[in-house]
Write a protein that holds these residues in place. Sequence first.
Motif, PDB file in Angstrom:
ATOM      1  N   TRP A 266      -0.520  -5.143   7.556  1.00 27.42           N
ATOM      2  CA  TRP A 266      -0.011  -3.777   7.721  1.00 27.42           C
ATOM      3  C   TRP A 266       0.057  -3.525   9.221  1.00 27.42           C
ATOM      4  O   TRP A 266      -0.931  -3.684   9.930  1.00 27.42           O
ATOM      5  CB  TRP A 266      -0.957  -2.789   7.058  1.00 27.42           C
ATOM      6  CG  TRP A 266      -0.442  -1.387   6.857  1.00 27.42           C
ATOM      7  CD1 TRP A 266      -0.024  -0.838   5.680  1.00 27.42           C
ATOM      8  CD2 TRP A 266      -0.330  -0.347   7.846  1.00 27.42           C
ATOM      9  NE1 TRP A 266       0.354   0.471   5.872  1.00 27.42           N
ATOM     10  CE2 TRP A 266       0.183   0.803   7.204  1.00 27.42           C
ATOM     11  CE3 TRP A 266      -0.592  -0.279   9.213  1.00 27.42           C
ATOM     12  CZ2 TRP A 266       0.430   1.999   7.861  1.00 27.42           C
ATOM     13  CZ3 TRP A 266      -0.339   0.905   9.886  1.00 27.42           C
ATOM     14  CH2 TRP A 266       0.160   2.032   9.220  1.00 27.42           C
TER      15      TRP A 266
ATOM     16  N   TRP B 226       3.726  -4.971   5.790  1.00 22.75           N
ATOM     17  CA  TRP B 226       3.801  -3.557   5.451  1.00 22.75           C
ATOM     18  C   TRP B 226       4.037  -2.751   6.718  1.00 22.75           C
ATOM     19  O   TRP B 226       3.374  -2.969   7.735  1.00 22.75           O
ATOM     20  CB  TRP B 226       2.501  -3.096   4.809  1.00 22.75           C
ATOM     21  CG  TRP B 226       2.172  -3.762   3.506  1.00 22.75           C
ATOM     22  CD1 TRP B 226       1.692  -5.035   3.332  1.00 22.75           C
ATOM     23  CD2 TRP B 226       2.288  -3.197   2.199  1.00 22.75           C
ATOM     24  NE1 TRP B 226       1.501  -5.286   2.000  1.00 22.75           N
ATOM     25  CE2 TRP B 226       1.852  -4.180   1.281  1.00 22.75           C
ATOM     26  CE3 TRP B 226       2.703  -1.950   1.724  1.00 22.75           C
ATOM     27  CZ2 TRP B 226       1.832  -3.953  -0.092  1.00 22.75           C
ATOM     28  CZ3 TRP B 226       2.667  -1.721   0.357  1.00 22.75           C
ATOM     29  CH2 TRP B 226       2.247  -2.713  -0.541  1.00 22.75           C
TER      30      TRP B 226
ATOM     31  N   CYS C   4      -4.720   3.267   1.188  1.00 21.32           N
ATOM     32  CA  CYS C   4      -5.084   3.105   2.594  1.00 21.32           C
ATOM     33  C   CYS C   4      -6.390   3.839   2.882  1.00 21.32           C
ATOM     34  O   CYS C   4      -6.679   4.862   2.265  1.00 21.32           O
ATOM     35  CB  CYS C   4      -3.989   3.665   3.506  1.00 21.32           C
ATOM     36  SG  CYS C   4      -2.518   2.643   3.610  1.00 21.32           S
TER      37      CYS C   4
ATOM     38  N   GLU D 128      -5.034  -1.406   1.675  1.00 15.41           N
ATOM     39  CA  GLU D 128      -5.027  -1.759   3.098  1.00 15.41           C
ATOM     40  C   GLU D 128      -6.466  -1.793   3.579  1.00 15.41           C
ATOM     41  O   GLU D 128      -7.278  -0.964   3.175  1.00 15.41           O
ATOM     42  CB  GLU D 128      -4.234  -0.711   3.889  1.00 15.41           C
ATOM     43  CG  GLU D 128      -4.343  -0.835   5.402  1.00 15.41           C
ATOM     44  CD  GLU D 128      -5.492  -0.005   5.976  1.00 15.41           C
ATOM     45  OE1 GLU D 128      -5.849  -0.237   7.145  1.00 15.41           O
ATOM     46  OE2 GLU D 128      -6.037   0.867   5.256  1.00 15.41           O
TER      47      GLU D 128
ATOM     48  N   CYS E   7      -3.763  -5.979   2.339  1.00 14.22           N
ATOM     49  CA  CYS E   7      -3.074  -6.083   3.630  1.00 14.22           C
ATOM     50  C   CYS E   7      -4.014  -5.596   4.726  1.00 14.22           C
ATOM     51  O   CYS E   7      -4.671  -4.569   4.586  1.00 14.22           O
ATOM     52  CB  CYS E   7      -1.763  -5.308   3.640  1.00 14.22           C
ATOM     53  SG  CYS E   7      -1.840  -3.618   3.050  1.00 14.22           S
TER      54      CYS E   7
ATOM     55  N   GLN F 155      -4.903  -4.334   8.547  1.00 13.22           N
ATOM     56  CA  GLN F 155      -4.413  -3.646   9.734  1.00 13.22           C
ATOM     57  C   GLN F 155      -5.393  -3.913  10.871  1.00 13.22           C
ATOM     58  O   GLN F 155      -6.560  -3.552  10.787  1.00 13.22           O
ATOM     59  CB  GLN F 155      -4.308  -2.131   9.497  1.00 13.22           C
ATOM     60  CG  GLN F 155      -3.895  -1.376  10.747  1.00 13.22           C
ATOM     61  CD  GLN F 155      -3.856   0.129  10.575  1.00 13.22           C
ATOM     62  OE1 GLN F 155      -3.375   0.849  11.446  1.00 13.22           O
ATOM     63  NE2 GLN F 155      -4.351   0.638   9.456  1.00 13.22           N
TER      64      GLN F 155
END
Length: 286
Positions: A9, A37, A160, A183, A262, A264
Motif C-alpha cells: 500500500w 494499493w 486499514c 493493510e 498489504c 504500508q
Amino acid sequence: MEVAGVGVWSSQLRYGDPAEAREAAAELEELGFTALWVPDAGGPLFDSVRGLLTATRRTVIATGILNLWMHDPNRVAAEYTELTARHGARFLMGIGVSHAPLLDSGDLHRYRRPLGAMRSFLDALDQAVSPVPVEERILAALGPNMLELAAARSRGVHTCFVTPEHTHHAREVLGPRPLLAPEQTVLLTDSRAAARDVGDDWLRATVALPNYANNLRRTGFTDEDLAGLSDRLFDSVIAWGDEDAVAHRVAEHFSTGADHVCVQVLTADPTEFPREQWRRLAAALT
C-alpha cells in the motif's frame, strides 16, 4: 483475479513522480508482491491506475480506496470497462467513504449517511451501461454494518489501521467466503525511540480521524491510549523492528482470517519512495 499473498500500500505510487512510480511498480512485481494499493485523496485517480497497470504484467492494481464522494459512478464504471479491456482482470476497485474531517473542510458538507451513500454508489455501478462486477470490487469497512454490506455487495473487505484482533472480528462477521485484505503499517528500525520519531506524527493524525478512533475503541483501546499515543496502541497498529518482526505481524493477520495483507512502509520522508525497505521486506514476506 487472484488476490492472495502480500502486497504494498503506497501513497508514493499514487502521488509521487509518475515515471518513478511505474519503475517502482515493475520492480515490486519482480520482488513478488501480488498487489499494489493506492489511495485517493483527489486528483486523476485512473491515470495513476492506468500507469501502474501498464508498468506491470501480473500484479493486481487496487484502489485503497476510491473515494466515492469524489467520483461519478457512471464515469467510474466506464473507466473500469476501459482498463479491464486493455489489461485484463487486474484492476480491483476498492471503494470507501473516507472520513468526514477530510471531506467537510470549509462549507462542503459532503459526508452524509455513509452507509446509504455506499449502497447508492453500488446501485449505480450495478445499473451502469457496463456494470462493475461484484467480484472485482471491494469495500473499505471497519464497523459491523459496512462489513455486512461488503459481504453482500462486493468481493469482500479492505481494512486499514487495524490489528490482528480486528482481522479476527472481521472474519467472524464476513464468514468464510469474502476476501479480507487488511493493510498493515510497518517501520523498519532497531529502536523504539527511532520508531517513535518517525511514527508518532503519522499515528496522531490517523487517530484524529473519527472512523479510526471509534474502531480502535471497539477493539478495546481507551481514550487514554488514543490521547497519549500509548506504547500499547503504537505497537498494536504499527509493526516496527526488523524484517522478522514485520513478518510475524503479517503472519498474525493471516492466522486470524486475512486472505491478503498489504504493507504500508513509514519513513522519515513520506514523499520518498521506500524502495530499499520494499526490497528488504520482499525477502521476508514474498
